[in-house]
Design a protein around this motif. Structure first.
Motif, mmCIF file in Angstrom:
data_model
loop_
_atom_site.group_PDB
_atom_site.id
_atom_site.type_symbol
_atom_site.label_atom_id
_atom_site.label_comp_id
_atom_site.label_asym_id
_atom_site.label_seq_id
_atom_site.Cartn_x
_atom_site.Cartn_y
_atom_site.Cartn_z
ATOM 1 N N TRP B 24 -2.414 9.454 0.149
ATOM 2 C CA TRP B 24 -3.526 10.394 0.013
ATOM 3 C C TRP B 24 -4.160 10.697 1.371
ATOM 4 N N GLN B 47 -6.555 4.825 -3.062
ATOM 5 C CA GLN B 47 -5.479 5.451 -3.823
ATOM 6 C C GLN B 47 -4.242 4.549 -3.750
ATOM 7 N N ARG B 65 1.103 9.601 -6.979
ATOM 8 C CA ARG B 65 -0.132 8.978 -6.523
ATOM 9 C C ARG B 65 -0.899 8.459 -7.722
ATOM 10 N N SER B 67 -4.722 7.366 -8.838
ATOM 11 C CA SER B 67 -6.102 7.459 -8.367
ATOM 12 C C SER B 67 -6.953 6.404 -9.061
ATOM 13 N N HIS B 83 -6.216 1.818 -11.931
ATOM 14 C CA HIS B 83 -5.625 3.036 -11.395
ATOM 15 C C HIS B 83 -4.956 3.804 -12.517
#
Lengths: 138, 126
Positions: B24, B47, B65, B67, B83
């Motif tokens: 990120w 991240q 990814r 978050s 996450h």
């Protein structure tokens, strides 16, 4: 529960639920909570599928990705692990399966115990060690 | 966990100098955290990356990814970051490390209290 700040009017609407609870399986349209043994009616205000007990927030690991699909063969008890707010302001619970360790996110229902929800929300701040260290580091 | 080598066991890592770049913010960080454990997320933006398949075990082919969405507190009192994968919506929980960005951690922790679904003033009368 009505959205208080609908900042995303173009966001995807809720998935259409084509799996319904069959009333013949559970007479009276209620089930007994696996955690606190409370008799819970199947209908929940604000959601099409009741996912967890409104009193103790305990759930059962029966569904896969889609709510109501009954795709999981684990069947273990799921405890509320944490809580987060979606960008539109709606609170979501994260359940943690005690048998297989799976995590799942679920919307809260309109009749969930506010005290239990608030206890989940302030839990990171209740133990003062980490927040105090965090605030001192800022 | 954004490791450069594809080992399935997260505790099995040898090099102290192993690094990875955050997907990120691009920060290059060491794979080993200061408390000795293996780093799972970027300490600056928190991240992570979906490289481990938690259902089947072993490496995941998602690689998207992840978050941070929430702070979970197990019974021992340590914080964990939950996450969510931005591509496949998989959820994971991993412990925080000492050098994680405290501002983002506190933001995640107080976010639900900033947007309560019911008026919190009622609780003062209980």
């Amino acid at each position: 529960m009505p959205r208080r700040n609908p900042r995303h009017p173009d966001r995807r609407t809720q998935r259409r639920k084509d799996v319904t609870h069959r009333a013949d399986q559970r007479p009276g349209g209620a089930f007994r909570c696996a955690g606190c043994r409370l008799d819970v009616p199947l209908g929940a205000p604000g959601t099409a599928h009741r996912n967890h007990c409104p009193q103790c927030l305990i759930s059962l690991h029966v569904d896969g990705r889609v709510p109501g699909d009954r795709a999981a063969d684990c069947g273990g008890r799921m405890e509320a692990l944490s809580l987060f707010a979606r960008p539109d302001g709606e609170w979501m619970l994260i359940h943690h399966c005690l048998v297989c360790g799976e995590l799942s996110a679920n919307r809260i229902a309109g009749d969930d115990n506010p005290l239990a929800l608030l206890r989940m929300a302030v839990r990171p701040l209740s133990d003062s060690r980490v927040p105090v260290r965090a605030l001192l580091a800022l | 966990m954004s490791n450069t080598n594809e080992r399935s066991n997260p505790s099995d890592f040898g090099s102290r100098t192993e690094t990875f770049a955050c997907v990120w913010c691009g920060l290059t960080v060491t794979a080993r955290a200061p408390d000795g454990g293996r780093r799972n997320h970027c300490p600056s933006c928190l991240q992570s990356r979906h490289v481990h398949d938690h259902v089947a075990g072993g490496p995941s082919e998602c690689q998207a990814r992840m978050s941070p969405i929430s702070i979970a507190v197990p019974r021992n009192g340590d914080w964990k970051i939950v996450h969510r994968c931005t591509r496949c919506d998989e959820l994971t929980a991993h412990g925080v490390h000492g050098d994680d960005n405290q501002l983002i951690l506190m933001r995640l922790a107080v976010r639900p209290l900033a947007q309560p679904p019911f008026p919190l003033e009622v609780f003062g009368n209980l």
